[in-house]
Scaffold this active site. Structure first.
Site, PDB file in Angstrom:
ATOM      1  N   GLN A 177      30.030  23.102  11.282  1.00  0.00           N
ATOM      2  CA  GLN A 177      29.152  23.253  12.442  1.00  0.00           C
ATOM      3  C   GLN A 177      28.180  22.091  12.541  1.00  0.00           C
ATOM      4  OE1 GLN A 177      29.675  25.813  14.782  1.00  0.00           O
ATOM      5  NE2 GLN A 177      31.460  25.788  13.450  1.00  0.00           N
ATOM      6  N   HIS A 232      28.998  19.027  14.640  1.00  0.00           N
ATOM      7  CA  HIS A 232      29.043  19.103  16.110  1.00  0.00           C
ATOM      8  C   HIS A 232      28.007  18.163  16.721  1.00  0.00           C
ATOM      9  CE1 HIS A 232      31.933  22.013  17.564  1.00  0.00           C
ATOM     10  NE2 HIS A 232      31.629  22.820  16.574  1.00  0.00           N
ATOM     11  N   GLU A 246      25.994  32.816  16.638  1.00  0.00           N
ATOM     12  CA  GLU A 246      27.220  32.581  17.401  1.00  0.00           C
ATOM     13  C   GLU A 246      28.439  32.901  16.534  1.00  0.00           C
ATOM     14  OE1 GLU A 246      29.405  28.842  19.714  1.00  0.00           O
ATOM     15  OE2 GLU A 246      27.877  28.456  18.198  1.00  0.00           O
ATOM     16  N   HIS A 247      28.475  32.335  15.329  1.00  0.00           N
ATOM     17  CA  HIS A 247      29.558  32.584  14.372  1.00  0.00           C
ATOM     18  C   HIS A 247      28.971  33.187  13.104  1.00  0.00           C
ATOM     19  CE1 HIS A 247      30.777  28.798  16.583  1.00  0.00           C
ATOM     20  NE2 HIS A 247      31.812  29.576  16.844  1.00  0.00           N
ATOM     21  N   ASP A 294      37.932  28.550  16.176  1.00  0.00           N
ATOM     22  CA  ASP A 294      37.729  27.497  17.178  1.00  0.00           C
ATOM     23  C   ASP A 294      39.032  27.112  17.872  1.00  0.00           C
ATOM     24  OD1 ASP A 294      35.025  27.280  16.788  1.00  0.00           O
ATOM     25  OD2 ASP A 294      35.163  25.602  15.397  1.00  0.00           O
ATOM     26  N   HIS A 315      19.708  58.359  56.802  1.00  0.00           N
ATOM     27  CA  HIS A 315      20.577  58.673  55.680  1.00  0.00           C
ATOM     28  C   HIS A 315      20.875  60.174  55.648  1.00  0.00           C
ATOM     29  CE1 HIS A 315      19.555  54.672  54.247  1.00  0.00           C
ATOM     30  NE2 HIS A 315      20.371  54.800  53.213  1.00  0.00           N
TER      31      HIS A 315
END
Length: 435
Positions: free
Chosen positions: A264, A267, A332-333, A366, A425
């Site tokens: 990670q 990235h 996230e992971h 991924d 109504h």
């Protein structure tokens, strides 16, 4: 990377909550200059269509486009790219696509209805969106996995037309990306990017049809454009930096865990890698492994900055405490690298994707495991879910009243409508009531 370039935290320290909050703090930089530029691009594309798209593409991507037809690629061009890639690459793409397709088919929702005793029918009709746009980064970057993860769920949902945009700086395109588009069933591809591509998808031009939803990652200009057009069209999310949180009992190979954290960190500098473990000696070993393995990576400088700025090795009292901290972070992971990962699963409430067991590397998710890799970041897993088939389907309520049902429901509706002061109504409901 030095021995002090990744922070060490202890969950029993009295100031741990403050330290954790500082570690997690991240907000997209509010850049007024970017927002002003994006606003101008959106306005120009909306009013001038293809001409504005061509102007901005030539300026930002250093192209020499004259006509809109030059940035359009049909299925035949994608098929040609599929033939140009190697057999190994093609087989890998096809297997990954097959697994992503199979997984997402389990997500499809079906219409349903039921009939009440008086004949009134209630239900829900599921319909796919007609047209969606996917944004894929381009140029020297090659992200065929993004093509598969965004296009395949839309196709499984039954979307009529999937339109893809990918920038081609100086005319450079990745055959892998084009081949992935062919395999995923992309219907039309345009070699444009940036805010102008988002604007074209949102508003439509003479060449590019307007879509119902825009999905896919991009730079700060793309993110700002997606935020600006939200409401006119749907979007998937505004993604933050990539994140991994590993819960380990100290018995997994430390080199494996270190490389999972590095996967990670490479990235970008804002990516976040955190390890929670009750074994202090294991944390020492992982830290040493990070130092040795980092230097072997092509993106070592990026990964080192990520670990130094946003990474952490955290000593916890127990695996149960690790889960509590994980739920607060909402990563996230999430890797659960312990002997019996299923034992912790019921306690995990907030995570984009959960990877169970020592052999389940996040990197598999991924590319080819099957579940989507478009996941909520920056704590939004508390209320958001991965991209899926359901993101490309709409739900419509079905109400069909029998005469008896209209009589019963009409009396209730009229009473409530008059209580709200809405006489029309009430009378509309009353007309169907038996006298």
């Amino acid at each position: 990377m030095t021995s002090k370039s990744i922070r060490r935290l202890n969950a029993i320290d009295k100031n741990f909550d403050i330290q954790l909050g500082q570690l997690l703090a991240w907000e997209a930089v509010a850049n007024q200059g970017v927002e002003a530029t994006v606003a101008e691009i959106l306005q120009q594309v909306r009013s001038r269509g293809d001409a504005a798209v061509i102007d901005y593409t030539n300026r930002f991507d250093h192209r020499e486009l004259v006509r809109a037809e030059e940035f359009a690629l049909g299925p035949a061009s994608l098929a040609e790219a599929l033939e140009r890639i190697s057999v190994v690459e093609r087989e890998a793409l096809e297997l990954a696509a097959q697994r992503v397709d199979e997984y997402h088919r389990h997500q499809r929702q079906e219409s349903w209805r039921y009939t009440e005793s008086d004949g009134t029918v209630l239900g829900q009709q599921i319909t796919p969106m007609e047209r969606v746009g996917i944004y894929v980064p381009g140029g020297k970057a090659s992200y065929p996995s993004s093509v598969l993860m965004n296009a395949i769920p839309a196709k499984v949902a039954g979307v009529d037309s999937v339109i893809m945009v990918v920038p081609a700086p100086q005319g450079e395109l990745s055959d892998l990306v084009l081949a992935a588009a062919a395999i995923a069933g992309v219907d039309q591809l345009y070699t444009i990017g940036g805010a102008q591509a988002v604007a074209a998808l949102a508003y439509g031009t003479e060449t590019i049809p307007a879509v119902d939803k825009i999905v896919g990652p991009g730079n700060i200009f793309v993110a700002a454009a997606k935020r600006a057009v939200f409401g006119h069209v749907a979007i998937d999310m505004i993604a933050g930096p990539s994140e991994i949180l590993v819960i380990c009992d100290g018995a997994t190979d430390p080199d494996w865990i270190a490389m999972d954290l590095l996967s990670q960190a490479e990235h970008d500098e804002q990516a976040q890698s955190i390890l929670l473990c009750p074994d202090a000696e294991f944390l020492d070993t992982v830290e040493a492994s990070l130092q040795s393995q980092l230097m072997e990576l092509p993106r070592a400088q990026i990964a080192a900055r990520s670990l130094a700025d946003r990474g952490a090795l955290v000593l916890v009292d127990s695996l149960e405490q690790a889960v509590e901290i994980s739920n607060r972070i909402a990563p996230e992971h999430l890797e659960v690298s312990i002997a019996d990962p299923e034992s912790l699963l019921p306690q995990i409430r907030n995570a984009g994707a959960i990877f169970l067991g020592r052999y389940t590397a996040e990197a598999l998710g991924d590319y080819c495991a099957g579940p989507n890799h478009v996941l909520p970041t920056s704590g939004t897993a508390r209320f958001s879910s991965p991209l899926g088939v359901y993101d490309f389907q709409k739900r419509s309520s079905i109400i069909y009243c029998s005469p008896e049902g209209a009589d019963k429901l009409g009396r209730v509706a009229a009473a409530l409508a008059r209580g709200e002061g809405l006489e029309a109504h009430a009378r509309s409901a009353d007309f169907r009531v038996k006298r």
